[in-house]
Motif scaffolding. Sequence first.
Motif, PDB file in Angstrom:
ATOM      1  N   VAL A   7       0.820  -1.212   0.000  1.00 22.23           N
ATOM      2  CA  VAL A   7       0.000   0.000   0.000  1.00 22.23           C
ATOM      3  C   VAL A   7       0.855   1.263   0.000  1.00 22.23           C
ATOM      4  O   VAL A   7       1.631   1.509   0.941  1.00 22.23           O
ATOM      5  CB  VAL A   7      -0.940   0.021   1.219  1.00 22.23           C
ATOM      6  CG1 VAL A   7      -1.785   1.299   1.223  1.00 22.23           C
ATOM      7  CG2 VAL A   7      -1.847  -1.212   1.204  1.00 22.23           C
ATOM      8  N   ARG A   8       0.696   2.041  -1.046  1.00 26.82           N
ATOM      9  CA  ARG A   8       1.307   3.377  -1.148  1.00 26.82           C
ATOM     10  C   ARG A   8       0.182   4.398  -1.045  1.00 26.82           C
ATOM     11  O   ARG A   8      -0.766   4.371  -1.837  1.00 26.82           O
ATOM     12  CB  ARG A   8       2.043   3.519  -2.472  1.00 26.82           C
ATOM     13  CG  ARG A   8       2.342   4.958  -2.863  1.00 26.82           C
ATOM     14  CD  ARG A   8       3.060   5.024  -4.196  1.00 26.82           C
ATOM     15  NE  ARG A   8       4.465   4.685  -4.055  1.00 26.82           N
ATOM     16  CZ  ARG A   8       5.232   4.251  -5.042  1.00 26.82           C
ATOM     17  NH1 ARG A   8       4.721   4.068  -6.252  1.00 26.82           N
ATOM     18  NH2 ARG A   8       6.512   3.990  -4.839  1.00 26.82           N
ATOM     19  N   VAL A   9       0.269   5.303  -0.084  1.00 27.96           N
ATOM     20  CA  VAL A   9      -0.728   6.351   0.101  1.00 27.96           C
ATOM     21  C   VAL A   9      -0.157   7.660  -0.429  1.00 27.96           C
ATOM     22  O   VAL A   9       0.988   8.022  -0.113  1.00 27.96           O
ATOM     23  CB  VAL A   9      -1.115   6.500   1.583  1.00 27.96           C
ATOM     24  CG1 VAL A   9      -2.142   7.609   1.762  1.00 27.96           C
ATOM     25  CG2 VAL A   9      -1.654   5.181   2.122  1.00 27.96           C
ATOM     26  N   ASN A  10      -0.934   8.372  -1.217  1.00 29.34           N
ATOM     27  CA  ASN A  10      -0.476   9.614  -1.830  1.00 29.34           C
ATOM     28  C   ASN A  10      -1.398  10.755  -1.412  1.00 29.34           C
ATOM     29  O   ASN A  10      -2.618  10.662  -1.578  1.00 29.34           O
ATOM     30  CB  ASN A  10      -0.469   9.479  -3.355  1.00 29.34           C
ATOM     31  CG  ASN A  10       0.142  10.678  -4.037  1.00 29.34           C
ATOM     32  OD1 ASN A  10       1.124  11.234  -3.570  1.00 29.34           O
ATOM     33  ND2 ASN A  10      -0.436  11.091  -5.156  1.00 29.34           N
ATOM     34  N   PHE A  11      -0.813  11.820  -0.832  1.00 31.18           N
ATOM     35  CA  PHE A  11      -1.591  12.967  -0.372  1.00 31.18           C
ATOM     36  C   PHE A  11      -0.874  14.259  -0.712  1.00 31.18           C
ATOM     37  O   PHE A  11       0.351  14.294  -0.912  1.00 31.18           O
ATOM     38  CB  PHE A  11      -1.775  12.919   1.150  1.00 31.18           C
ATOM     39  CG  PHE A  11      -3.085  12.333   1.604  1.00 31.18           C
ATOM     40  CD1 PHE A  11      -4.233  13.100   1.621  1.00 31.18           C
ATOM     41  CD2 PHE A  11      -3.153  11.028   2.016  1.00 31.18           C
ATOM     42  CE1 PHE A  11      -5.444  12.565   2.044  1.00 31.18           C
ATOM     43  CE2 PHE A  11      -4.352  10.477   2.450  1.00 31.18           C
ATOM     44  CZ  PHE A  11      -5.500  11.250   2.460  1.00 31.18           C
ATOM     45  N   VAL A  12      -1.651  15.331  -0.741  1.00 29.44           N
ATOM     46  CA  VAL A  12      -1.106  16.687  -0.821  1.00 29.44           C
ATOM     47  C   VAL A  12      -1.646  17.457   0.376  1.00 29.44           C
ATOM     48  O   VAL A  12      -2.802  17.278   0.777  1.00 29.44           O
ATOM     49  CB  VAL A  12      -1.487  17.388  -2.154  1.00 29.44           C
ATOM     50  CG1 VAL A  12      -2.993  17.500  -2.321  1.00 29.44           C
ATOM     51  CG2 VAL A  12      -0.818  18.755  -2.251  1.00 29.44           C
TER      52      VAL A  12
ATOM     53  N   ALA B 280     -18.394  -6.388   8.225  1.00 28.28           N
ATOM     54  CA  ALA B 280     -19.789  -6.465   8.686  1.00 28.28           C
ATOM     55  C   ALA B 280     -20.442  -5.093   8.688  1.00 28.28           C
ATOM     56  O   ALA B 280     -21.351  -4.826   7.897  1.00 28.28           O
ATOM     57  CB  ALA B 280     -19.837  -7.100  10.073  1.00 28.28           C
ATOM     58  N   GLU B 281     -19.991  -4.203   9.561  1.00 26.25           N
ATOM     59  CA  GLU B 281     -20.557  -2.850   9.644  1.00 26.25           C
ATOM     60  C   GLU B 281     -19.715  -1.838   8.866  1.00 26.25           C
ATOM     61  O   GLU B 281     -20.240  -0.872   8.319  1.00 26.25           O
ATOM     62  CB  GLU B 281     -20.658  -2.405  11.107  1.00 26.25           C
ATOM     63  CG  GLU B 281     -21.589  -3.271  11.949  1.00 26.25           C
ATOM     64  CD  GLU B 281     -23.031  -3.166  11.496  1.00 26.25           C
ATOM     65  OE1 GLU B 281     -23.429  -2.076  11.027  1.00 26.25           O
ATOM     66  OE2 GLU B 281     -23.770  -4.168  11.608  1.00 26.25           O
ATOM     67  N   GLU B 282     -18.412  -2.039   8.857  1.00 30.17           N
ATOM     68  CA  GLU B 282     -17.465  -1.167   8.159  1.00 30.17           C
ATOM     69  C   GLU B 282     -16.558  -2.030   7.289  1.00 30.17           C
ATOM     70  O   GLU B 282     -16.397  -3.227   7.536  1.00 30.17           O
ATOM     71  CB  GLU B 282     -16.608  -0.375   9.160  1.00 30.17           C
ATOM     72  CG  GLU B 282     -17.393   0.509  10.112  1.00 30.17           C
ATOM     73  CD  GLU B 282     -17.882   1.786   9.432  1.00 30.17           C
ATOM     74  OE1 GLU B 282     -17.316   2.150   8.379  1.00 30.17           O
ATOM     75  OE2 GLU B 282     -18.822   2.409   9.951  1.00 30.17           O
ATOM     76  N   VAL B 283     -15.949  -1.410   6.294  1.00 26.75           N
ATOM     77  CA  VAL B 283     -14.970  -2.121   5.482  1.00 26.75           C
ATOM     78  C   VAL B 283     -13.716  -2.336   6.320  1.00 26.75           C
ATOM     79  O   VAL B 283     -13.152  -1.395   6.884  1.00 26.75           O
ATOM     80  CB  VAL B 283     -14.625  -1.332   4.206  1.00 26.75           C
ATOM     81  CG1 VAL B 283     -13.452  -1.978   3.468  1.00 26.75           C
ATOM     82  CG2 VAL B 283     -15.835  -1.248   3.282  1.00 26.75           C
ATOM     83  N   ASP B 284     -13.305  -3.587   6.419  1.00 26.94           N
ATOM     84  CA  ASP B 284     -12.093  -3.939   7.149  1.00 26.94           C
ATOM     85  C   ASP B 284     -10.903  -3.876   6.191  1.00 26.94           C
ATOM     86  O   ASP B 284     -10.876  -4.610   5.192  1.00 26.94           O
ATOM     87  CB  ASP B 284     -12.222  -5.347   7.722  1.00 26.94           C
ATOM     88  CG  ASP B 284     -10.926  -5.832   8.342  1.00 26.94           C
ATOM     89  OD1 ASP B 284     -10.456  -5.194   9.297  1.00 26.94           O
ATOM     90  OD2 ASP B 284     -10.377  -6.840   7.850  1.00 26.94           O
TER      91      ASP B 284
ATOM     92  N   LEU C 279      -6.465   2.713   7.433  1.00 28.05           N
ATOM     93  CA  LEU C 279      -5.280   1.966   7.011  1.00 28.05           C
ATOM     94  C   LEU C 279      -4.182   2.058   8.063  1.00 28.05           C
ATOM     95  O   LEU C 279      -3.459   1.085   8.322  1.00 28.05           O
ATOM     96  CB  LEU C 279      -4.775   2.496   5.669  1.00 28.05           C
ATOM     97  CG  LEU C 279      -5.713   2.339   4.468  1.00 28.05           C
ATOM     98  CD1 LEU C 279      -5.136   3.050   3.251  1.00 28.05           C
ATOM     99  CD2 LEU C 279      -5.986   0.873   4.151  1.00 28.05           C
ATOM    100  N   ILE C 280      -4.046   3.254   8.678  1.00 26.79           N
ATOM    101  CA  ILE C 280      -3.062   3.416   9.759  1.00 26.79           C
ATOM    102  C   ILE C 280      -3.428   2.522  10.930  1.00 26.79           C
ATOM    103  O   ILE C 280      -2.572   1.828  11.507  1.00 26.79           O
ATOM    104  CB  ILE C 280      -2.992   4.889  10.202  1.00 26.79           C
ATOM    105  CG1 ILE C 280      -2.421   5.768   9.078  1.00 26.79           C
ATOM    106  CG2 ILE C 280      -2.144   5.029  11.466  1.00 26.79           C
ATOM    107  CD1 ILE C 280      -2.506   7.259   9.362  1.00 26.79           C
ATOM    108  N   ALA C 281      -4.717   2.540  11.315  1.00 25.17           N
ATOM    109  CA  ALA C 281      -5.167   1.741  12.456  1.00 25.17           C
ATOM    110  C   ALA C 281      -4.929   0.255  12.225  1.00 25.17           C
ATOM    111  O   ALA C 281      -4.616  -0.491  13.158  1.00 25.17           O
ATOM    112  CB  ALA C 281      -6.643   2.005  12.729  1.00 25.17           C
ATOM    113  N   ALA C 282      -5.059  -0.176  10.960  1.00 22.22           N
ATOM    114  CA  ALA C 282      -4.835  -1.590  10.627  1.00 22.22           C
ATOM    115  C   ALA C 282      -3.356  -1.905  10.401  1.00 22.22           C
ATOM    116  O   ALA C 282      -3.002  -3.070  10.197  1.00 22.22           O
ATOM    117  CB  ALA C 282      -5.640  -1.955   9.373  1.00 22.22           C
TER     118      ALA C 282
END
Length: 256
Positions: free
Chosen positions: A38-43, A165-169, A197-200
Amino acid sequence: MHQLWPTSATKQVDSSLSGIDALEEFYSYPAALSRPWVRVNFVSGLDGAVAVHGSSRGLSSPTDQRVLGLIRDLSDVVLVGAGTALAEGYRGVRRTEVRSRRRSEHGLSELPPIAVVSSNGSVPVDSPLITDAIATPIVLTSSAAPRQWRSELSDAGADVIVAGAEEVDPTTALRELGERGLYRIGCEGGPRLFDSLIAADVVDELCLTISPLLTGGRAGRIATGAGAGTPRGMRLLSALHVDDSVLLLRYGRAPE
């Protein structure tokens, strides 16, 4: 002037954005991946703002857009949260001569699909994400989302994946993408998806463009949510400074 400060883990490359093909190695994914990466890209602005008037467009620049395009070209799939995709007017990734050549040279599919995360069914079936896409769009959702909505999306041609179930894991979602051969994951936000993603603890790399703007106001951070667990240590891989005062940073997971 262009300046590149590499760490011992990176190579010195031609940093001229007038020849952005030279940056392919700079932004390349690890070779021979055996799991989703996983590569996360932000500005963000200098003061940490993630948006101007509700959109990242006010923070972006030609430099940022060219790098965003390059990362898309090298990814198997573009991962994005529904809120960001709808606010930014996402549609399927388009063909270009450069994109087709680059992906062919790297042995990738013709175009990366958009994988949009929507736990509660917020993506309209007639959204351009679904109706204006060449590569089959992917919708990652939960079993709590309306069954009829999921059925209508499937009928419209989307690959609907129930990943929670309730949220996307995130872990389940990444496993499902990996089972489809989509290992090079370029995540384009938004803040709530990034937080999950950070929490996981599944973020391998963060590419952060620092825009030379002070915005103030109530704009949020690049990661927003409940948060969980111990903060993940990251290490600076490289920093690229270009003429328009934009700073391109790459951080990877620190050794445990």
